[in-house]
Design an enzyme around this catalytic site. Structure first.
Site, short mmCIF file in Angstrom:
data_model
loop_
_atom_site.label_atom_id
_atom_site.label_comp_id
_atom_site.label_asym_id
_atom_site.label_seq_id
_atom_site.Cartn_x
_atom_site.Cartn_y
_atom_site.Cartn_z
N LYS A 15 38.77 -1.45 102.23
CA LYS A 15 38.47 -2.84 101.87
C LYS A 15 36.99 -2.98 101.48
O LYS A 15 36.17 -2.09 101.73
CB LYS A 15 38.78 -3.74 103.07
CG LYS A 15 40.26 -3.77 103.45
CD LYS A 15 40.47 -4.77 104.59
CE LYS A 15 41.92 -4.87 105.00
NZ LYS A 15 42.12 -5.96 105.98
N TYR A 55 49.58 -9.90 100.26
CA TYR A 55 49.42 -10.64 101.52
C TYR A 55 50.34 -11.87 101.58
O TYR A 55 50.02 -12.85 102.25
CB TYR A 55 47.96 -11.05 101.71
CG TYR A 55 47.06 -9.89 102.13
CD1 TYR A 55 47.33 -9.15 103.27
CD2 TYR A 55 45.93 -9.55 101.40
CE1 TYR A 55 46.52 -8.08 103.66
CE2 TYR A 55 45.10 -8.49 101.78
CZ TYR A 55 45.41 -7.77 102.92
OH TYR A 55 44.62 -6.72 103.31
N ASN A 118 37.71 -5.71 108.50
CA ASN A 118 38.17 -4.61 109.36
C ASN A 118 38.41 -3.29 108.61
O ASN A 118 39.31 -2.52 108.95
CB ASN A 118 39.40 -5.06 110.14
CG ASN A 118 40.52 -5.55 109.24
OD1 ASN A 118 40.45 -5.38 108.02
ND2 ASN A 118 41.55 -6.13 109.83
N HIS A 121 43.02 -1.27 105.10
CA HIS A 121 44.42 -1.69 105.25
C HIS A 121 45.28 -0.44 105.31
O HIS A 121 44.99 0.55 104.64
CB HIS A 121 44.86 -2.52 104.03
CG HIS A 121 46.35 -2.63 103.93
ND1 HIS A 121 47.06 -3.58 104.61
CD2 HIS A 121 47.27 -1.87 103.27
CE1 HIS A 121 48.37 -3.41 104.36
NE2 HIS A 121 48.51 -2.39 103.55
N GLU A 132 54.37 -1.22 99.01
CA GLU A 132 52.95 -1.23 98.67
C GLU A 132 52.60 -0.09 97.71
O GLU A 132 51.83 -0.29 96.76
CB GLU A 132 52.13 -1.14 99.96
CG GLU A 132 52.25 -2.42 100.78
CD GLU A 132 51.64 -2.33 102.17
OE1 GLU A 132 51.16 -1.26 102.56
OE2 GLU A 132 51.64 -3.37 102.85
P1 ADP Z 1 46.80 -5.57 109.51
O1 ADP Z 1 45.77 -5.47 108.41
O2 ADP Z 1 46.28 -5.00 110.81
O3 ADP Z 1 48.15 -5.04 109.12
P2 ADP Z 1 47.83 -8.30 109.11
O4 ADP Z 1 48.82 -7.80 108.10
O5 ADP Z 1 48.32 -9.22 110.20
O6 ADP Z 1 47.02 -7.13 109.84
O7 ADP Z 1 46.67 -9.10 108.35
C1 ADP Z 1 46.21 -8.67 107.12
C2 ADP Z 1 44.72 -8.94 107.02
O8 ADP Z 1 44.48 -10.34 107.07
C3 ADP Z 1 43.92 -8.36 108.19
O9 ADP Z 1 43.65 -7.00 108.06
C4 ADP Z 1 42.67 -9.21 108.11
O10 ADP Z 1 41.81 -8.78 107.06
C5 ADP Z 1 43.26 -10.58 107.78
N1 ADP Z 1 43.56 -11.33 109.02
C6 ADP Z 1 44.63 -11.17 109.82
N2 ADP Z 1 44.60 -12.04 110.87
C7 ADP Z 1 43.47 -12.75 110.72
C8 ADP Z 1 42.86 -13.83 111.46
N3 ADP Z 1 43.43 -14.33 112.55
N4 ADP Z 1 41.68 -14.32 111.00
C9 ADP Z 1 41.11 -13.83 109.87
N5 ADP Z 1 41.63 -12.84 109.11
C10 ADP Z 1 42.79 -12.30 109.53
#
Ligand code: ADP
Length: 144
Positions: A15, A55, A118, A121, A132
């Site tokens: 990212k 997303y 974070n 992905h 994906e």
């Molecule tokens: P992951 O990336 O761990 O699979 P998700 O698919 O739930 O998690 O979420 C996709 C992305 O959306 C996350 O990696 C993060 O960048 C963002 N995200 C998820 N939950 C939150 C939240 N509560 N607040 C802000 N950003 C979030």
């Protein structure tokens, strides 16, 4: 009991925060040290239509507009990695979504900021990996 191993492909995005911190090599090395092998890679600036598709499961969340702008802050690097239990291995090495809760030694625990910023992905299931990979790579761009 002997458990059947499964040889899988999974999809990774470095990212924009990971790109800005120049972490592509470090992150990829964690995956390759775990026995996974890159079979496709691409650098691109993600577009809003692609992000809305990728997303779609978060479209009704209050933080969705943030994700759309954050993911377009810089170009990203994308990989398809292949190996035994690639999907679970990569998710384990990455750590949980919220970097603040991610243990040290995981990628998000070591380099992430919070639950939105974070580092990377990774696909979370066989179905999402298939979807994906097909969303971001043409079949002829994958060398598995
Ligand atoms: P992951 O990336 O761990 O699979 P998700 O698919 O739930 O998690 O979420 C996709 C992305 O959306 C996350 O990696 C993060 O960048 C963002 N995200 C998820 N939950 C939150 C939240 N509560 N607040 C802000 N950003 C979030």
């Amino acid at each position: 009991m002997i458990q059947a191993m499964s040889f899988e492909q999974t999809f990774i995005i470095i990212k924009p925060d990971g790109m800005q911190k120049n972490l592509t090599g470090v992150v990829l090395q964690r995956f390759t040290q775990a026995g996974l092998r890159p079979v496709a890679c691409k650098m691109m600036r993600l577009t809003e239509p692609l992000l809305r598709e990728h997303y779609a499961h978060l479209a009704d969340k209050p933080f969705f507009p943030f994700i759309l702008s954050y993911m377009q802050q810089s170009p990203v690097m994308m990989f398809v990695l292949e190996g035994e239990q690639a999907i679970a291995k990569v998710r384990e090495l990455l750590g949980p979504t919220d970097s603040k809760l991610a243990p040290k030694g995981t990628i998000r625990g070591d380099f992430g900021v919070d639950k939105s910023t974070n580092v990377a992905h990774a696909s979370d299931s066989v179905d999402s990996a298939h979807q994906e990979i097909a969303r971001f790579f043409k079949p002829e761009e994958i060398f598995g």
